[in-house]
Design an enzyme around this catalytic site. Structure first.
Site, PDB file in Angstrom:
ATOM      1  N   GLU A   7       9.187  16.099  15.512  1.00 18.82           N
ATOM      2  CA  GLU A   7       9.703  15.986  14.220  1.00 18.82           C
ATOM      3  C   GLU A   7       8.779  16.926  13.422  1.00 18.82           C
ATOM      4  OE1 GLU A   7       8.471  12.415  12.070  1.00 18.82           O
ATOM      5  OE2 GLU A   7      10.560  12.201  11.444  1.00 18.82           O
ATOM      6  N   GLU A  25       8.989   1.356  11.332  1.00 19.82           N
ATOM      7  CA  GLU A  25       9.898   2.257  10.969  1.00 19.82           C
ATOM      8  C   GLU A  25       9.446   3.686  11.274  1.00 19.82           C
ATOM      9  OE1 GLU A  25      13.003   1.294  10.643  1.00 19.82           O
ATOM     10  OE2 GLU A  25      12.625  -0.874  10.014  1.00 19.82           O
ATOM     11  N   CYS A  70      13.163  10.464   7.463  1.00 17.84           N
ATOM     12  CA  CYS A  70      13.003  10.200   9.008  1.00 17.84           C
ATOM     13  C   CYS A  70      14.426  10.534   9.828  1.00 17.84           C
ATOM     14  CB  CYS A  70      12.599   8.795   8.904  1.00 17.84           C
ATOM     15  SG  CYS A  70      13.995   7.758   7.890  1.00 17.84           S
ATOM     16  N   LYS A 112       0.764  -1.134  -0.069  1.00 12.47           N
ATOM     17  CA  LYS A 112       0.006  -0.033   0.137  1.00 12.47           C
ATOM     18  C   LYS A 112       0.852   1.116   0.068  1.00 12.47           C
ATOM     19  CE  LYS A 112      -1.595   3.129   2.457  1.00 12.47           C
ATOM     20  NZ  LYS A 112      -1.738   4.107   1.521  1.00 12.47           N
ATOM     21  N   SER A 133       4.441   7.447  10.049  1.00 12.57           N
ATOM     22  CA  SER A 133       4.390   8.431  11.398  1.00 12.57           C
ATOM     23  C   SER A 133       4.068   7.611  12.715  1.00 12.57           C
ATOM     24  CB  SER A 133       3.290   9.426  11.304  1.00 12.57           C
ATOM     25  OG  SER A 133       2.266   8.877  11.056  1.00 12.57           O
TER      26      SER A 133
HETATM   27  P1  NAD Z   1       1.834   8.600   7.478  1.00  9.93           P
HETATM   28  O1  NAD Z   1       2.082   7.654   8.781  1.00  9.93           O
HETATM   29  O2  NAD Z   1       0.897   9.618   7.428  1.00  9.93           O
HETATM   30  O3  NAD Z   1       1.553   7.534   6.352  1.00  9.93           O
HETATM   31  C1  NAD Z   1       2.481   6.435   6.051  1.00  9.93           C
HETATM   32  C2  NAD Z   1       1.739   5.425   5.325  1.00  9.93           C
HETATM   33  O4  NAD Z   1       0.706   4.795   6.136  1.00  9.93           O
HETATM   34  C3  NAD Z   1       0.709   5.719   4.228  1.00  9.93           C
HETATM   35  O5  NAD Z   1       0.856   5.006   3.312  1.00  9.93           O
HETATM   36  C4  NAD Z   1      -0.607   6.212   4.912  1.00  9.93           C
HETATM   37  O6  NAD Z   1      -1.755   6.030   3.785  1.00  9.93           O
HETATM   38  C5  NAD Z   1      -0.624   4.832   5.760  1.00  9.93           C
HETATM   39  N1  NAD Z   1      -1.447   5.115   6.884  1.00  9.93           N
HETATM   40  C6  NAD Z   1      -1.680   6.282   7.854  1.00  9.93           C
HETATM   41  N2  NAD Z   1      -2.542   6.088   8.604  1.00  9.93           N
HETATM   42  C7  NAD Z   1      -2.708   4.712   8.673  1.00  9.93           C
HETATM   43  C8  NAD Z   1      -3.483   3.632   9.383  1.00  9.93           C
HETATM   44  N3  NAD Z   1      -4.312   4.132  10.360  1.00  9.93           N
HETATM   45  N4  NAD Z   1      -3.273   2.468   9.244  1.00  9.93           N
HETATM   46  C9  NAD Z   1      -2.728   1.857   8.282  1.00  9.93           C
HETATM   47  N5  NAD Z   1      -2.203   2.702   7.240  1.00  9.93           N
HETATM   48  C10 NAD Z   1      -2.232   4.087   7.529  1.00  9.93           C
HETATM   49  O7  NAD Z   1       3.183   8.953   7.341  1.00  9.93           O
HETATM   50  P2  NAD Z   1       3.780   9.758   6.244  1.00  9.93           P
HETATM   51  O8  NAD Z   1       3.296  11.365   6.470  1.00  9.93           O
HETATM   52  O9  NAD Z   1       3.387   9.403   4.709  1.00  9.93           O
HETATM   53  O10 NAD Z   1       5.454   9.910   6.335  1.00  9.93           O
HETATM   54  C11 NAD Z   1       6.057  10.724   7.092  1.00  9.93           C
HETATM   55  C12 NAD Z   1       6.335   9.895   8.381  1.00  9.93           C
HETATM   56  O11 NAD Z   1       7.051   8.648   7.876  1.00  9.93           O
HETATM   57  C13 NAD Z   1       7.395  10.758   9.187  1.00  9.93           C
HETATM   58  O12 NAD Z   1       7.057  10.588  10.433  1.00  9.93           O
HETATM   59  C14 NAD Z   1       8.807   9.895   8.914  1.00  9.93           C
HETATM   60  O13 NAD Z   1       9.968   9.977   9.937  1.00  9.93           O
HETATM   61  C15 NAD Z   1       8.368   8.555   8.784  1.00  9.93           C
HETATM   62  N6  NAD Z   1       9.510   7.821   7.980  1.00  9.93           N
HETATM   63  C16 NAD Z   1      10.284   6.802   8.685  1.00  9.93           C
HETATM   64  C17 NAD Z   1      11.186   6.284   8.090  1.00  9.93           C
HETATM   65  C18 NAD Z   1      11.943   5.229   8.884  1.00  9.93           C
HETATM   66  O14 NAD Z   1      12.786   4.447   8.048  1.00  9.93           O
HETATM   67  N7  NAD Z   1      12.072   5.104  10.276  1.00  9.93           N
HETATM   68  C19 NAD Z   1      11.223   6.547   6.767  1.00  9.93           C
HETATM   69  C20 NAD Z   1      10.741   7.662   6.025  1.00  9.93           C
HETATM   70  C21 NAD Z   1       9.835   8.118   6.672  1.00  9.93           C
END
Ligand code: NAD
Length: 484
Positions: A386, A255, A289, A180, A234
């Site tokens: 963050e 992650e 991240c 996804k 996140s």
């Molecule tokens: P997000 O959590 O909003 O979304 C990430 C993914 O999860 C998307 O595909 C989204 O549609 C899905 N999602 C959102 N809510 C969900 C739920 N309740 N159930 C299932 N899926 C859900 O994050 P974002 O805004 O896309 O990305 C930014 C975040 O990702 C930042 O916090 C960043 O630090 C983190 N990140 C971490 C790493 C790592 O390796 N640790 C790498 C890249 C990004």
């Protein structure tokens, strides 16, 4: 260009079951340039069924590790062939310069696929000596089996690279997957799935369902035939995913985010540290991240270092990333633009000194000026949360102990960087910081053979390296009675 993107299920493009779609918006122009299918629970069900068929009865199940490895090598070659296409897809979707994904994300994806090709044939079990079975000798051994169908949930900041971290490892282990992608960046995952088909992966091994987290993501977490959720995103979504998937006893790897410290001692190689901190702050518009957004600088050089960092921030050319000479594009979406500006205002309101940048009000496009705060403390929102944008917070320290205490005073624990020429100190501080990865005199190196992941709010589990592939297996023990 108008894009009309659909799910990829069992080797075919498929519309959402109810026909609904999500608009895709260009962050430079704020114009809608296409749409993707808005997935439903029914679509997820269909994709999981296809993945499960391959896992249990399909041609995929019959392949041994070496054969899976050969497919992974072919896929790596195709990804490499399409480097520019994939880099453009990821870059255009979030308004990033294609140079970064061309140099980093795509080569890293290729390296991961090639490394995983080697791991596929090395997922060995063990033979375990035992006391036998009621006086009769036994032979006990273990085998590594694929964990099952995986739900891979991916964010928008580095879509291809993060998708491949999951994909390479789970395919090496013999799993099948429903990916996804983020609702903002489905392009590269769909292209990758098409390349996998071209490489010869059986239909149904790799499926992509596009859509929202609360719909597609949640349906994956709730699906009884999904054995593992591998999530990058996140902490808020991670928490919900762990709750939902945990109730069903699924494996969960998370992650999550970070607020990573870059610790600059007064004996640091000044120019290298400056370049490293600027890279750690401004790469991908700070939407990384592991962004090194908390810059802890020893008092003797703090003022000079902060001023030089501010100078570096002012020198960054912001604009349409497709124009020559532009080094930084807009942030990826309106919500992100509002969030970054809100934090910049909070930094000002809470008393930090604004040395460069500030709240941005562009006429068009979600452009944020690279921003540096100095004279900040670790209690301020700009030091704790963050931001996920090009905003750096400089905090001064006096002693090594204080630097470590400040570094560890965070709910996050993803990465840290230590800048010093004192070897003993580098090792002491690397041992003392509570994070998943430490760079000494380099910011956040990524390599297919290195594990990646965090502690505390930064997540659970590691991706990358051989251990990353093992994490997609279950160990089964088999005991054979050996009567004499
Ligand atoms: P997000 O959590 O909003 O979304 C990430 C993914 O999860 C998307 O595909 C989204 O549609 C899905 N999602 C959102 N809510 C969900 C739920 N309740 N159930 C299932 N899926 C859900 O994050 P974002 O805004 O896309 O990305 C930014 C975040 O990702 C930042 O916090 C960043 O630090 C983190 N990140 C971490 C790493 C790592 O390796 N640790 C790498 C890249 C990004």
């Amino acid at each position: 260009m108008t894009e009309h993107l659909n799910h990829f299920i069992a080797g075919t493009g498929v519309e959402a079951s109810d026909g609904r779609r999500i608009a895709l918006v260009n962050p430079v122009t704020e114009q809608v340039y296409g749409s993707c299918a808005r997935g439903t629970a029914e679509d997820v069900d269909r994709a999981v069924a296809a993945a499960q068929r391959q896992l249990e009865h399909g041609a995929w199940r019959q392949l041994d590790g070496a054969q899976r490895g050969r497919l992974l090598v072919k896929l790596a070659d195709l990804v490499e062939r399409d480097t520019d296409v994939l880099a453009d897809l990821d870059a255009d979707a979030i308004g990033r310069s294609p140079l970064e994904p061309r140099r980093l994300d795509v080569p890293n994806a290729v390296a991961n696929l090639r490394a995983a090709a080697g791991w596929a044939n090395q997922l060995e079990g063990r033979t375990i000596p035992t006391g036998g079975y009621f006086g009769t000798k036994t032979l006990s051994y273990t085998v590594r089996e694929p964990v099952g169908v995986v739900g891979a949930i991916v964010p928008w900041n580095s879509p291809l690279m993060i998708t491949v971290w999951k994909l390479a490892a789970l395919l090496a282990a013999g799993c099948t997957v429903v990916i996804k992608p983020s609702e903002e960046t489905p392009q590269s995952a769909l292209h990758l799935a098409a390349l996998a088909q071209e490489a010869g992966f059986p239909d149904g091994v790799i499926n992509v369902v596009t859509g929202y987290g609360a719909e597609v993501g949640r349906a994956l977490c709730e699906h009884p035939h999904v054995a593992k959720i591998s999530f990058t995103g996140s902490p808020e979504a991670g928490r919900e995913i762990q709750r939902t998937a945990g109730v069903l006893f699924k494996h969960v790897a998370l992650e999550l985010g970070g607020k990573s410290p870059q610790i600059v001692f007064d004996d640091a190689p000044f120019d290298d540290a400056l370049r490293g901190c600027a890279l750690g702050l401004f790469a991908n518009q700070g939407q990384v991240c592991a962004a090194g957004s908390r810059i802890l600088v020893q008092r003797g050089i703090a003022e000079r270092f902060a001023a030089a960092l501010a100078e570096a921030a002012r020198a960054v050319k912001v604009g349409d990333p497709r124009e020559p000479g532009v080094q930084m594009g807009p942030v990826a979406k309106k919500a992100q633009f509002d969030r970054v500006n809100r934090y910049i205002q909070l930094g000002i309101d809470q008393g930090a000194t604004l040395l460069a940048g500030g709240v941005s009000t562009p006429e068009r496009g979600w452009f944020v000026r690279p921003t540096i705060f100095a004279n900040a403390n670790n209690e301020m929102a700009i030091a704790r949360d963050e931001i996920f944008g090009p905003v750096g917070t400089v905090i001064t320290f006096d002693s090594e102990d204080e630097a470590v205490a400040l570094a560890n005073d965070s709910t996050y624990g993803l990465a840290a960087t230590v800048w010093t020429t004192d070897l003993a100190r580098a090792h002491r501080v690397a041992a003392a910081v509570k994070v998943g990865a430490v760079g000494v005199n380099c910011w956040s190196p990524l390599d297919a053979n290195l594990p990646w992941g965090g502690v505390k709010t930064s997540g659970i589990g590691r991706e990358g390296g051989f251990g990353g592939a093992m994490a997609y297996t279950e160990e089964k023990v088999i005991t054979v009675l050996l009567p004499t």
